[in-house]
Design an enzyme around this catalytic site. Structure first.
Site, PDB file in Angstrom:
ATOM      1  N   LYS A 141      37.531  31.507  37.498  1.00 38.78           N
ATOM      2  CA  LYS A 141      38.092  30.845  36.235  1.00 38.78           C
ATOM      3  C   LYS A 141      37.259  30.068  35.190  1.00 38.78           C
ATOM      4  CE  LYS A 141      41.828  32.905  36.299  1.00 38.78           C
ATOM      5  NZ  LYS A 141      42.239  34.140  35.060  1.00 38.78           N
TER       6      LYS A 141
ATOM      7  N   ASP B 215      42.820  50.446  34.159  1.00 39.98           N
ATOM      8  CA  ASP B 215      42.284  49.640  35.374  1.00 39.98           C
ATOM      9  C   ASP B 215      41.063  49.053  34.724  1.00 39.98           C
ATOM     10  OD1 ASP B 215      41.168  48.539  37.694  1.00 39.98           O
ATOM     11  OD2 ASP B 215      41.662  50.212  38.965  1.00 39.98           O
TER      12      ASP B 215
ATOM     13  N   ARG C 119      47.363  48.394  34.786  1.00 49.11           N
ATOM     14  CA  ARG C 119      47.488  49.691  35.707  1.00 49.11           C
ATOM     15  C   ARG C 119      48.814  50.415  36.064  1.00 49.11           C
ATOM     16  NH1 ARG C 119      44.685  46.551  40.709  1.00 49.11           N
ATOM     17  NH2 ARG C 119      46.187  45.257  39.956  1.00 49.11           N
TER      18      ARG C 119
ATOM     19  N   ILE D  77      52.597  36.388  32.749  1.00 50.22           N
ATOM     20  CA  ILE D  77      52.243  35.657  31.495  1.00 50.22           C
ATOM     21  C   ILE D  77      52.066  36.673  30.423  1.00 50.22           C
ATOM     22  CG2 ILE D  77      50.967  34.181  30.408  1.00 50.22           C
ATOM     23  CD1 ILE D  77      50.120  32.773  32.948  1.00 50.22           C
TER      24      ILE D  77
ATOM     25  N   THR E 250      55.120  33.267  38.342  1.00 50.22           N
ATOM     26  CA  THR E 250      54.838  34.684  38.217  1.00 50.22           C
ATOM     27  C   THR E 250      54.420  35.537  39.704  1.00 50.22           C
ATOM     28  OG1 THR E 250      52.322  34.817  38.093  1.00 50.22           O
ATOM     29  CG2 THR E 250      53.560  34.188  35.999  1.00 50.22           C
TER      30      THR E 250
ATOM     31  N   TYR F 180      38.680  32.211  43.117  1.00 50.69           N
ATOM     32  CA  TYR F 180      39.776  32.367  42.064  1.00 50.69           C
ATOM     33  C   TYR F 180      39.283  30.924  41.332  1.00 50.69           C
ATOM     34  CZ  TYR F 180      43.885  31.869  39.145  1.00 50.69           C
ATOM     35  OH  TYR F 180      44.638  32.024  38.017  1.00 50.69           O
TER      36      TYR F 180
ATOM     37  N   SER G  61      53.032  42.428  33.877  1.00 51.41           N
ATOM     38  CA  SER G  61      54.113  41.352  34.442  1.00 51.41           C
ATOM     39  C   SER G  61      53.599  39.870  33.943  1.00 51.41           C
ATOM     40  CB  SER G  61      53.936  41.614  36.163  1.00 51.41           C
ATOM     41  OG  SER G  61      52.616  41.382  36.609  1.00 51.41           O
TER      42      SER G  61
HETATM   43  N1  LIG Z   1      50.622  31.918  37.418  1.00 51.64           N
HETATM   44  C1  LIG Z   1      49.790  31.157  37.528  1.00 51.64           C
HETATM   45  O1  LIG Z   1      50.202  30.003  38.061  1.00 51.64           O
HETATM   46  C2  LIG Z   1      48.653  31.099  36.427  1.00 51.64           C
HETATM   47  C3  LIG Z   1      48.091  29.976  36.091  1.00 51.64           C
HETATM   48  C4  LIG Z   1      46.977  29.692  35.299  1.00 51.64           C
HETATM   49  C5  LIG Z   1      46.395  31.234  35.143  1.00 51.64           C
HETATM   50  N2  LIG Z   1      46.966  32.297  35.343  1.00 51.64           N
HETATM   51  C6  LIG Z   1      46.120  33.429  35.034  1.00 51.64           C
HETATM   52  O2  LIG Z   1      47.185  34.187  34.146  1.00 51.64           O
HETATM   53  C7  LIG Z   1      46.422  35.593  34.238  1.00 51.64           C
HETATM   54  C8  LIG Z   1      47.847  36.405  34.359  1.00 51.64           C
HETATM   55  O3  LIG Z   1      48.469  36.177  35.717  1.00 51.64           O
HETATM   56  P1  LIG Z   1      50.030  36.054  35.965  1.00 51.64           P
HETATM   57  O4  LIG Z   1      50.389  34.694  36.599  1.00 51.64           O
HETATM   58  O5  LIG Z   1      50.757  36.510  34.893  1.00 51.64           O
HETATM   59  O6  LIG Z   1      50.038  37.014  37.240  1.00 51.64           O
HETATM   60  P2  LIG Z   1      50.759  38.692  37.209  1.00 51.64           P
HETATM   61  O7  LIG Z   1      52.267  38.520  37.015  1.00 51.64           O
HETATM   62  O8  LIG Z   1      50.385  39.052  38.569  1.00 51.64           O
HETATM   63  O9  LIG Z   1      50.019  39.406  36.071  1.00 51.64           O
HETATM   64  C9  LIG Z   1      48.649  39.884  36.424  1.00 51.64           C
HETATM   65  C10 LIG Z   1      48.381  40.962  35.324  1.00 51.64           C
HETATM   66  O10 LIG Z   1      47.243  41.297  35.477  1.00 51.64           O
HETATM   67  C11 LIG Z   1      46.989  42.743  35.676  1.00 51.64           C
HETATM   68  N3  LIG Z   1      45.818  43.258  36.409  1.00 51.64           N
HETATM   69  C12 LIG Z   1      45.512  42.891  37.543  1.00 51.64           C
HETATM   70  N4  LIG Z   1      44.315  43.402  38.048  1.00 51.64           N
HETATM   71  C13 LIG Z   1      44.022  44.598  36.872  1.00 51.64           C
HETATM   72  C14 LIG Z   1      43.085  45.543  36.641  1.00 51.64           C
HETATM   73  N5  LIG Z   1      42.182  45.600  37.390  1.00 51.64           N
HETATM   74  N6  LIG Z   1      43.167  46.133  35.607  1.00 51.64           N
HETATM   75  C15 LIG Z   1      44.041  46.042  34.598  1.00 51.64           C
HETATM   76  N7  LIG Z   1      45.050  45.168  34.717  1.00 51.64           N
HETATM   77  C16 LIG Z   1      45.043  44.330  35.919  1.00 51.64           C
HETATM   78  C17 LIG Z   1      48.350  42.947  36.078  1.00 51.64           C
HETATM   79  O11 LIG Z   1      48.805  44.463  35.862  1.00 51.64           O
HETATM   80  P3  LIG Z   1      48.864  45.714  37.042  1.00 51.64           P
HETATM   81  O12 LIG Z   1      48.893  45.113  38.331  1.00 51.64           O
HETATM   82  O13 LIG Z   1      49.760  46.581  36.700  1.00 51.64           O
HETATM   83  O14 LIG Z   1      47.351  46.252  36.794  1.00 51.64           O
HETATM   84  C18 LIG Z   1      49.399  42.091  35.566  1.00 51.64           C
HETATM   85  O15 LIG Z   1      49.946  42.721  34.335  1.00 51.64           O
HETATM   86  C19 LIG Z   1      45.716  35.710  35.540  1.00 51.64           C
HETATM   87  O16 LIG Z   1      44.414  35.651  34.899  1.00 51.64           O
HETATM   88  C20 LIG Z   1      45.879  34.494  36.121  1.00 51.64           C
HETATM   89  O17 LIG Z   1      44.812  34.065  36.828  1.00 51.64           O
HETATM   90  C21 LIG Z   1      48.075  32.358  36.100  1.00 51.64           C
END
Ligand SMILES: NC(=O)c1ccc[n+]([C@@H]2O[C@H](COP(=O)([O-])OP(=O)(O)OC[C@H]3O[C@@H](n4cnc5c(N)ncnc54)[C@H](OP(=O)(O)O)[C@@H]3O)[C@@H](O)[C@H]2O)c1
Length: 237
Positions: A145, A52, A30, A10, A178, A141, A8
């Site tokens: 980071k 995972d 996962r 990014i 996201t 968090y 999902s």
């Molecule tokens: N959204 C923002 O505003 C933002 C800003 C800056 C940085 N980020 C960073 O960007 C990254 C991606 O986040 P996102 O915003 O795209 O959120 P997201 O849609 O919730 O994506 C998170 C991804 O991480 C995977 N994940 C979580 N726990 C896991 C585990 N134990 N093992 C394997 N995969 C795991 C999830 O897949 P499953 O649940 O299927 O395992 C999912 O694919 C994160 O590190 C976040 O901190 C996000």
């Protein structure tokens, strides 16, 4: 190339765009269903594995997935969790540290040794601008980071000292729409996963060391860094 955290947000959008550009892409997370949907986009060029990063078998599954496509030269770590936690609920703090620091370290360890054995490669991490300063509403968090950013800075130095041709890109987006931000997020300067993914791909192709996305956040981060601690602790974020 292999993306962990591609089910999902990014990571998913980066995968979708790279598949659209004709790349051979390995995806992991996962949840299996979204990974199957990515494979359906180009069955002969997409491989997936359920991983995972907190599980014992995470490293062997990543290794098997990388080998299934004949090897990788780019690993993107997009797996992560995060939420605001003003109440400082311990389970949230602990699970954030587990995934974003312990699980992250496991993935970095695997990727570093993989590219060390291979004689080179590229590791990219989606950290965040949240690692710039300790953020009151999200202590674990923001701390994890900062950990991620420091960790790959350290690996970059280590790789150079050890003579390994491993490149590193630290990607630091601001708020992105996201699932991590919940439904109907109302954060300021919110960016779409699509536009962020395309900036990430450009930064990877240019092999940038650190990429803050986007320009508005570059200014914000610059200003945050100028603030002395006595002002920062009084700020309402
Ligand atoms: N959204 C923002 O505003 C933002 C800003 C800056 C940085 N980020 C960073 O960007 C990254 C991606 O986040 P996102 O915003 O795209 O959120 P997201 O849609 O919730 O994506 C998170 C991804 O991480 C995977 N994940 C979580 N726990 C896991 C585990 N134990 N093992 C394997 N995969 C795991 C999830 O897949 P499953 O649940 O299927 O395992 C999912 O694919 C994160 O590190 C976040 O901190 C996000």
């Amino acid at each position: 190339m292999l993306i962990l955290g591609a089910s999902s947000g990014i990571g998913g959008e980066v995968a979708r765009q790279l598949i659209g550009m004709g790349w051979t892409v390995s995806v992991a997370a996962r949840r299996e269903l979204p990974l199957q949907s990515l494979k359906a986009l180009a069955p002969s060029r997409v491989e997936y594995a359920v991983v995972d990063i907190m599980a014992e078998d995470a490293v062997s599954r990543l290794q098997e997935l990388a080998e299934r496509t004949g090897g990788i030269d780019l690993y993107i770590h997009a797996a992560g969790i995060g939420s605001q936690n003003r109440e400082l609920a311990l389970p949230i703090e602990e699970s954030t540290v587990s995934t974003n620091a312990v699980g992250f370290t496991r993935a970095m360890n695997w990727a570093y040794h993989y590219f060390e054995r291979q004689g080179g490669g590229h590791i990219a991490v989606i950290s965040s601008i949240a690692g710039t300063k300790g953020l009151g509403p999200a202590p674990a968090y923001s701390a994890t980071k900062a950990f991620q950013a420091n960790y790959i800075e350290a690996l970059e130095q280590l790789a150079r000292q050890q003579g390994h041709a491993i490149r590193f890109t630290d990607i630091r987006p601001g708020f992105v729409d996201t699932p991590l931000l919940g439904e109907n997020p109302t954060y300021p300067m919110l960016m779409s996963a699509k536009s962020v993914a395309s900036s990430i791909i450009k930064a990877l192709i240019r092999e940038e060391d650190v990429k803050v996305i986007d320009w508005r956040y570059r200014i914000l981060v610059f200003l945050w860094r100028l603030l002395p601690r006595w002002i920062w602790k009084r700020m309402r974020i």
